[in-house]
Structures are given as structure tokens and as C-alpha cells.
Design a protein around this motif. Sequence first.
Motif, PDB file in Angstrom:
ATOM      1  N   SER A  81     -56.272   4.104  58.838  1.00  0.00           N
ATOM      2  CA  SER A  81     -57.577   3.500  59.107  1.00  0.00           C
ATOM      3  C   SER A  81     -57.398   2.096  59.659  1.00  0.00           C
ATOM      4  CB  SER A  81     -58.403   3.451  57.820  1.00  0.00           C
ATOM      5  OG  SER A  81     -57.816   2.515  56.913  1.00  0.00           O
ATOM      6  N   ALA A  82     -58.469   1.567  60.237  1.00  0.00           N
ATOM      7  CA  ALA A  82     -58.416   0.207  60.783  1.00  0.00           C
ATOM      8  C   ALA A  82     -58.069  -0.796  59.691  1.00  0.00           C
ATOM      9  CB  ALA A  82     -59.760  -0.143  61.427  1.00  0.00           C
ATOM     10  N   LEU A  83     -58.694  -0.666  58.518  1.00  0.00           N
ATOM     11  CA  LEU A  83     -58.423  -1.592  57.413  1.00  0.00           C
ATOM     12  C   LEU A  83     -56.977  -1.495  56.955  1.00  0.00           C
ATOM     13  CD1 LEU A  83     -59.563  -3.639  55.367  1.00  0.00           C
ATOM     14  CD2 LEU A  83     -60.119  -1.692  53.873  1.00  0.00           C
ATOM     15  N   GLN A  84     -56.449  -0.285  56.931  1.00  0.00           N
ATOM     16  CA  GLN A  84     -55.060  -0.071  56.528  1.00  0.00           C
ATOM     17  C   GLN A  84     -54.099  -0.765  57.485  1.00  0.00           C
ATOM     18  OE1 GLN A  84     -54.266   4.069  56.054  1.00  0.00           O
ATOM     19  NE2 GLN A  84     -52.126   3.798  55.454  1.00  0.00           N
ATOM     20  N   VAL A  85     -54.324  -0.610  58.781  1.00  0.00           N
ATOM     21  CA  VAL A  85     -53.465  -1.246  59.792  1.00  0.00           C
ATOM     22  C   VAL A  85     -53.524  -2.767  59.660  1.00  0.00           C
ATOM     23  CG1 VAL A  85     -53.153  -1.634  62.276  1.00  0.00           C
ATOM     24  CG2 VAL A  85     -53.606   0.673  61.426  1.00  0.00           C
ATOM     25  N   MET A  86     -54.727  -3.301  59.486  1.00  0.00           N
ATOM     26  CA  MET A  86     -54.881  -4.755  59.359  1.00  0.00           C
ATOM     27  C   MET A  86     -54.193  -5.279  58.098  1.00  0.00           C
ATOM     28  SD  MET A  86     -58.856  -4.930  60.655  1.00  0.00           S
ATOM     29  CE  MET A  86     -59.109  -6.715  60.602  1.00  0.00           C
ATOM     30  N   GLY A  87     -54.331  -4.537  56.999  1.00  0.00           N
ATOM     31  CA  GLY A  87     -53.687  -4.947  55.751  1.00  0.00           C
ATOM     32  C   GLY A  87     -52.173  -4.919  55.845  1.00  0.00           C
ATOM     33  N   VAL A  88     -51.642  -3.879  56.485  1.00  0.00           N
ATOM     34  CA  VAL A  88     -50.187  -3.779  56.664  1.00  0.00           C
ATOM     35  C   VAL A  88     -49.673  -4.943  57.504  1.00  0.00           C
ATOM     36  CG1 VAL A  88     -48.378  -2.441  57.822  1.00  0.00           C
ATOM     37  CG2 VAL A  88     -50.000  -1.293  56.317  1.00  0.00           C
ATOM     38  N   TYR A  89     -50.413  -5.311  58.548  1.00  0.00           N
ATOM     39  CA  TYR A  89     -49.986  -6.449  59.369  1.00  0.00           C
ATOM     40  C   TYR A  89     -49.917  -7.727  58.530  1.00  0.00           C
ATOM     41  CZ  TYR A  89     -50.046 -10.361  62.561  1.00  0.00           C
ATOM     42  OH  TYR A  89     -49.742 -11.550  63.180  1.00  0.00           O
ATOM     43  N   LEU A  90     -50.963  -8.002  57.768  1.00  0.00           N
ATOM     44  CA  LEU A  90     -51.003  -9.229  56.962  1.00  0.00           C
ATOM     45  C   LEU A  90     -49.856  -9.262  55.956  1.00  0.00           C
ATOM     46  CD1 LEU A  90     -54.846  -9.490  56.235  1.00  0.00           C
ATOM     47  CD2 LEU A  90     -53.507 -10.940  57.770  1.00  0.00           C
ATOM     48  N   PHE A  91     -49.686  -8.157  55.235  1.00  0.00           N
ATOM     49  CA  PHE A  91     -48.647  -8.110  54.203  1.00  0.00           C
ATOM     50  C   PHE A  91     -47.259  -8.237  54.816  1.00  0.00           C
ATOM     51  CE2 PHE A  91     -45.834  -5.748  51.274  1.00  0.00           C
ATOM     52  CZ  PHE A  91     -46.045  -6.504  50.126  1.00  0.00           C
ATOM     53  N   SER A  92     -47.024  -7.519  55.914  1.00  0.00           N
ATOM     54  CA  SER A  92     -45.710  -7.565  56.569  1.00  0.00           C
ATOM     55  C   SER A  92     -45.424  -8.951  57.132  1.00  0.00           C
ATOM     56  CB  SER A  92     -45.655  -6.520  57.696  1.00  0.00           C
ATOM     57  OG  SER A  92     -45.898  -5.234  57.208  1.00  0.00           O
ATOM     58  N   TRP A  93     -46.454  -9.578  57.716  1.00  0.00           N
ATOM     59  CA  TRP A  93     -46.266 -10.937  58.235  1.00  0.00           C
ATOM     60  C   TRP A  93     -45.900 -11.887  57.093  1.00  0.00           C
ATOM     61  CZ3 TRP A  93     -47.619 -15.924  57.590  1.00  0.00           C
ATOM     62  CH2 TRP A  93     -47.332 -16.806  58.630  1.00  0.00           C
ATOM     63  N   GLY A  94     -46.612 -11.758  55.971  1.00  0.00           N
ATOM     64  CA  GLY A  94     -46.338 -12.639  54.826  1.00  0.00           C
ATOM     65  C   GLY A  94     -44.932 -12.470  54.294  1.00  0.00           C
ATOM     66  N   ILE A  95     -44.467 -11.215  54.179  1.00  0.00           N
ATOM     67  CA  ILE A  95     -43.094 -10.964  53.712  1.00  0.00           C
ATOM     68  C   ILE A  95     -42.092 -11.563  54.700  1.00  0.00           C
ATOM     69  CG2 ILE A  95     -41.361  -9.182  53.287  1.00  0.00           C
ATOM     70  CD1 ILE A  95     -43.356  -9.399  51.029  1.00  0.00           C
ATOM     71  N   GLY A  96     -42.336 -11.368  55.999  1.00  0.00           N
ATOM     72  CA  GLY A  96     -41.442 -11.947  57.011  1.00  0.00           C
ATOM     73  C   GLY A  96     -41.435 -13.465  56.957  1.00  0.00           C
ATOM     74  N   PHE A  97     -42.602 -14.047  56.693  1.00  0.00           N
ATOM     75  CA  PHE A  97     -42.735 -15.506  56.659  1.00  0.00           C
ATOM     76  C   PHE A  97     -41.911 -16.137  55.543  1.00  0.00           C
ATOM     77  CE2 PHE A  97     -45.119 -19.379  55.362  1.00  0.00           C
ATOM     78  CZ  PHE A  97     -44.992 -20.094  56.546  1.00  0.00           C
ATOM     79  N   ILE A  98     -41.878 -15.477  54.383  1.00  0.00           N
ATOM     80  CA  ILE A  98     -41.141 -16.065  53.247  1.00  0.00           C
ATOM     81  C   ILE A  98     -39.668 -15.646  53.229  1.00  0.00           C
ATOM     82  CG2 ILE A  98     -43.222 -16.229  51.828  1.00  0.00           C
ATOM     83  CD1 ILE A  98     -42.223 -13.757  50.281  1.00  0.00           C
ATOM     84  N   THR A  99     -39.255 -14.826  54.207  1.00  0.00           N
ATOM     85  CA  THR A  99     -37.845 -14.423  54.284  1.00  0.00           C
ATOM     86  C   THR A  99     -37.054 -15.500  55.007  1.00  0.00           C
ATOM     87  OG1 THR A  99     -38.534 -12.103  54.404  1.00  0.00           O
ATOM     88  CG2 THR A  99     -36.257 -12.607  55.020  1.00  0.00           C
ATOM     89  N   LEU A 100     -36.237 -16.219  54.273  1.00  0.00           N
ATOM     90  CA  LEU A 100     -35.586 -17.419  54.801  1.00  0.00           C
ATOM     91  C   LEU A 100     -34.582 -17.118  55.910  1.00  0.00           C
ATOM     92  CD1 LEU A 100     -34.965 -19.371  51.457  1.00  0.00           C
ATOM     93  CD2 LEU A 100     -36.846 -19.654  53.083  1.00  0.00           C
ATOM     94  N   PHE A 101     -33.932 -15.962  55.851  1.00  0.00           N
ATOM     95  CA  PHE A 101     -32.875 -15.688  56.832  1.00  0.00           C
ATOM     96  C   PHE A 101     -33.428 -15.155  58.165  1.00  0.00           C
ATOM     97  CE2 PHE A 101     -33.291 -11.765  54.345  1.00  0.00           C
ATOM     98  CZ  PHE A 101     -33.464 -10.825  55.358  1.00  0.00           C
ATOM     99  N   ALA A 102     -34.751 -14.965  58.255  1.00  0.00           N
ATOM    100  CA  ALA A 102     -35.336 -14.405  59.482  1.00  0.00           C
ATOM    101  C   ALA A 102     -36.383 -15.372  60.039  1.00  0.00           C
ATOM    102  CB  ALA A 102     -35.978 -13.049  59.200  1.00  0.00           C
ATOM    103  N   PRO A 103     -36.004 -16.212  61.012  1.00  0.00           N
ATOM    104  CA  PRO A 103     -36.967 -17.143  61.603  1.00  0.00           C
ATOM    105  C   PRO A 103     -38.198 -16.412  62.142  1.00  0.00           C
ATOM    106  CG  PRO A 103     -34.745 -17.643  62.362  1.00  0.00           C
ATOM    107  CD  PRO A 103     -34.682 -16.340  61.610  1.00  0.00           C
ATOM    108  N   GLN A 104     -39.393 -16.883  61.743  1.00  0.00           N
ATOM    109  CA  GLN A 104     -40.672 -16.266  62.108  1.00  0.00           C
ATOM    110  C   GLN A 104     -40.767 -14.800  61.669  1.00  0.00           C
ATOM    111  OE1 GLN A 104     -42.249 -16.982  66.042  1.00  0.00           O
ATOM    112  NE2 GLN A 104     -41.161 -18.907  66.244  1.00  0.00           N
ATOM    113  N   GLY A 105     -39.915 -14.410  60.730  1.00  0.00           N
ATOM    114  CA  GLY A 105     -39.970 -13.050  60.203  1.00  0.00           C
ATOM    115  C   GLY A 105     -39.529 -11.983  61.180  1.00  0.00           C
ATOM    116  N   ILE A 106     -38.810 -12.395  62.249  1.00  0.00           N
ATOM    117  CA  ILE A 106     -38.417 -11.435  63.287  1.00  0.00           C
ATOM    118  C   ILE A 106     -37.556 -10.324  62.690  1.00  0.00           C
ATOM    119  CG2 ILE A 106     -37.075 -11.138  65.413  1.00  0.00           C
ATOM    120  CD1 ILE A 106     -37.925 -13.952  66.214  1.00  0.00           C
ATOM    121  N   GLY A 107     -37.950  -9.095  62.914  1.00  0.00           N
ATOM    122  CA  GLY A 107     -37.231  -7.941  62.391  1.00  0.00           C
ATOM    123  C   GLY A 107     -37.735  -7.512  61.031  1.00  0.00           C
TER     124      GLY A 107
END
Length: 270
Positions: free
Chosen positions: A186-212
Motif C-alpha cells: 500500500s501507499a502507506l506501507q511504502v512511505m513507512g518503509v522509506y522513513l524507517f530505512s532512511w532512519g536506520i541508514g542515517f544512524i549507521t556510522l559506517f555508511a555515509p548518508q546511509g548509502i547501501g
Amino acid sequence: GHEKKFVQGMMQSILLWILLHLFAPLLATLLFRGLAEQINYADAFRIHASRLPAKYLPGGIWHSVARGEGYHSSGVAPKSVMLYLLIENLLSAGITLSLGGMIVHHYYHGATIFSAAIVSIIFVALGIVLMTPLVICKRFLPEGKCSLLIPNYLLGISIALTFWVGASWSFLCFIQAMPDSSIEASALQVMGVYLFSWGIGFITLFAPQGIGVSEYISSLLLQHGVEGGAMIVLLAGFRVVVLCADLITWAITLVLFLPSRLKKRTNNIR
């Protein structure tokens, strides 16, 4: 058919991200006001947009560093610049992980360990959002300034929430534009996955800008009928959308502010 849908989706996604660049400086004006500093919207936008290319320098921190230099050059005290960038980054992590985590948990709460991990992340993220102004007040600000920070911070939360909903909407437009992506969500599911994945990437220190990392998390949560590697490549394409929006915003800013810069340079020569 498919070509028209693809072009329209990409244009919508890029346009939304450009609008987010117009919206983002509102957070700076609010939070600096809460720190007893003054910076108007035009200056905040100019500083934000003119330094967008710094996002793409190795390390992933240089847009923040460049903006910090710009705020200081506009008369903001170094301590206030540091506090603003700290609050901005904590808000970004807290909102994406809490809001995204709630949506992800709603759709993927079957596995017990995974569900418990998501709930823990949500509570920690909400704690960050709620406790940040209190910690800043107690540790870094004189007592009188706290009454100024908290109401502006609460308004800042609404600005940041709106920004991240817009960002996830841009991602949704990108996903829906993809021909035969086979993502059954669903649209809400896709949007939620983006937010959560971005947040996890953001706090991952070894991946600048959460790339990958962001793409990998998204591929796990959205994988329906698409091979994992192909899904990661597909999701990485959204970074090209953001790049296009960044370059367009940066170019427009150069044109808009060029006359004033030339005038200032001429006055300095005289």
C-alpha cells in the motif's frame, strides 16, 4: 502508457523534493529563534540551497558543515550553530524511526523478535524527540532561554514531520512510476518503509548518508517478486531523483541570488 506513467512519476517525485528544499529552511528560522538568534527565511534558504553540492563530498557530513559556516557568517553564534545542527539531526533520526517504525510494525508485526526490535526502536526514537529540548536546556542553555526554545521546538517538530511525510511521498511517486516493479504494498506501507530505512541508514556510522544500508533494509521489507539485488538497484535509483532535485534547486538559487552577490562584490571593491 508505461513511458508516460514513468515520466510523470519521475517529474512528480523530483518536483516534490524541490518543494521540500523550499520548506526545509523554516526549521532553521524556528530553532534559531528558539536559541535567541535571528536568521530570516531568505538567508536560511540561500545557505541551505547554495551548499547542496556539499552533500556529495565523501563522508556525508559536509552539507551540514557548509551550512554551519553559512549560519555563522550570517551572524549566528558558533554555539547556537552547533546546537541547531545537533537538534536538526536528532529530530531527523527520531521522527523517521518513530513514525516509520510505527507503520512498519503495523504491517510486519508477525515475527516476535523483529516486532520487539521495532517496538524498542520506536520508543527510543520517541524518547529522543521528546527529551532533546529538555537535555539541551539543562546542559547548554541559561535558564531564561528555555522558555524560548521549547515552543519553537514544538513548532519545529511539526515542520520536520511535514518534511519527512513529503520526502516519503516523493519516494512513493518514484516507486509507482517504476514499470513492472512488482511491489505489492500500500501507499502507506511504502512511505513507512522509506522513513524507517532512511532512519536506520542515517544512524549507521559506517555508511555515509546511509548509502547501501537504506536500500538493503527497504529491499527486505518491500521485496515481492523481485530478486534482492535487482530491488536494491531499483531503490538506489531514488538517489538519482534526489540528485536531480538538488542540482535544479542549486542552479535556481545561483540565478536568484547572483544579482545580490554581484552587487555586494561591487560595493566591496569600491
